[in-house]
Scaffold this motif. Structure first.
Motif, PDB file in Angstrom:
ATOM      1  N   ARG A  22       0.833  -1.212   0.000  1.00  0.00           N
ATOM      2  CA  ARG A  22       0.000   0.000   0.000  1.00  0.00           C
ATOM      3  C   ARG A  22       0.865   1.258   0.000  1.00  0.00           C
ATOM      4  NH1 ARG A  22      -3.603  -3.145   3.863  1.00  0.00           N
ATOM      5  NH2 ARG A  22      -5.577  -3.307   2.743  1.00  0.00           N
ATOM      6  N   THR A  23       1.891   1.262   0.834  1.00  0.00           N
ATOM      7  CA  THR A  23       2.787   2.421   0.921  1.00  0.00           C
ATOM      8  C   THR A  23       3.489   2.653  -0.412  1.00  0.00           C
ATOM      9  OG1 THR A  23       3.112   2.018   3.281  1.00  0.00           O
ATOM     10  CG2 THR A  23       4.749   3.401   2.172  1.00  0.00           C
ATOM     11  N   ALA A  24       3.983   1.583  -1.020  1.00  0.00           N
ATOM     12  CA  ALA A  24       4.680   1.704  -2.301  1.00  0.00           C
ATOM     13  C   ALA A  24       3.737   2.167  -3.405  1.00  0.00           C
ATOM     14  CB  ALA A  24       5.333   0.378  -2.673  1.00  0.00           C
ATOM     15  N   LEU A  25       2.506   1.673  -3.407  1.00  0.00           N
ATOM     16  CA  LEU A  25       1.540   2.130  -4.414  1.00  0.00           C
ATOM     17  C   LEU A  25       1.247   3.616  -4.263  1.00  0.00           C
ATOM     18  CD1 LEU A  25      -0.978  -0.839  -4.490  1.00  0.00           C
ATOM     19  CD2 LEU A  25       0.366   0.014  -6.421  1.00  0.00           C
ATOM     20  N   SER A  26       1.160   4.073  -3.025  1.00  0.00           N
ATOM     21  CA  SER A  26       0.920   5.502  -2.787  1.00  0.00           C
ATOM     22  C   SER A  26       2.103   6.341  -3.246  1.00  0.00           C
ATOM     23  CB  SER A  26       0.665   5.753  -1.307  1.00  0.00           C
ATOM     24  OG  SER A  26      -0.512   5.118  -0.899  1.00  0.00           O
ATOM     25  N   ARG A  27       3.299   5.815  -3.079  1.00  0.00           N
ATOM     26  CA  ARG A  27       4.501   6.595  -3.387  1.00  0.00           C
ATOM     27  C   ARG A  27       4.950   6.463  -4.836  1.00  0.00           C
ATOM     28  NH1 ARG A  27      10.231   6.712  -0.146  1.00  0.00           N
ATOM     29  NH2 ARG A  27      11.084   8.397  -1.383  1.00  0.00           N
ATOM     30  N   TYR A  28       4.907   5.257  -5.400  1.00  0.00           N
ATOM     31  CA  TYR A  28       5.473   5.011  -6.727  1.00  0.00           C
ATOM     32  C   TYR A  28       4.435   4.740  -7.806  1.00  0.00           C
ATOM     33  CZ  TYR A  28       9.590   4.214  -3.847  1.00  0.00           C
ATOM     34  OH  TYR A  28      10.595   4.351  -2.940  1.00  0.00           O
ATOM     35  N   GLY A  29       3.204   4.455  -7.407  1.00  0.00           N
ATOM     36  CA  GLY A  29       2.188   4.087  -8.387  1.00  0.00           C
ATOM     37  C   GLY A  29       1.651   5.276  -9.158  1.00  0.00           C
ATOM     38  N   LEU A  30       0.891   4.963 -10.168  1.00  0.00           N
ATOM     39  CA  LEU A  30       0.216   5.995 -10.940  1.00  0.00           C
ATOM     40  C   LEU A  30      -1.018   6.471 -10.172  1.00  0.00           C
ATOM     41  CD1 LEU A  30       0.401   4.405 -14.498  1.00  0.00           C
ATOM     42  CD2 LEU A  30       1.832   6.225 -13.551  1.00  0.00           C
TER      43      LEU A  30
END
Length: 105
Positions: A22-30
Motif C-alpha cells: 500500500r505504501t509503495a503504491l501511494s509513493r510510486y504508483g500511478l
C-alpha cells in the motif's frame, strides 16, 4: 495539495506485506493505483472461501509486479523502445486511427 508519486527514487527490493505494498503504491504508483488496489483486494477477499486466500495473493502479486515494472529502469526502457523501427506515441496512434477511418486526407 496532493502528494505526487515519486518515480525518481528506487522502490523497495521486495514488498513483503500488504502495508508495504500500500505504501509503495501511494509513493510510486500511478494516480488511482492505490484506490484500484483497495477495490480489487476487497473484491478478492469478499469472494474468497474462508481459509483460501489464493485470489488475495494473486491481487497482491499483480500489483507488486506492476510496481516492479514501473520502478525498473530496464523494464521502462524496453516499454519505451521503438516497435518496428517507429516510436509509438499516443498522438501518433490517434492520427493513425483517424486516417484508417478515412477522417483525414
Amino acid at each position: 495539495m496532493t502528494t505526487q508519486p515519486d518515480h525518481e527514487s528506487p522502490a523497495p527490493a521486495r514488498l513483503a506485506t500488504l502495508h508495504e505494498l500500500r505504501t509503495a503504491l501511494s509513493r510510486y504508483g500511478l494516480p488511482g493505483d492505490r484506490e484500484q488496489f483497495e477495490q480489487d483486494l476487497a473484491a478478492a477477499l469478499d469472494s474468497s472461501p474462508i481459509g483460501d486466500f489464493a485470489a488475495v495473493a494473486e491481487v497482491a502479486a499483480t500489483y507488486r509486479h506492476r510496481l516492479t515494472l514501473r520502478t525498473d529502469e530496464q523494464a521502462m526502457a524496453s516499454l519505451a523502445a521503438p516497435i518496428g523501427g517507429q516510436q509509438w506515441t499516443p498522438a501518433a496512434d490517434v492520427f493513425a486511427r483517424v486516417r484508417a477511418a478515412g477522417g483525414s486526407r
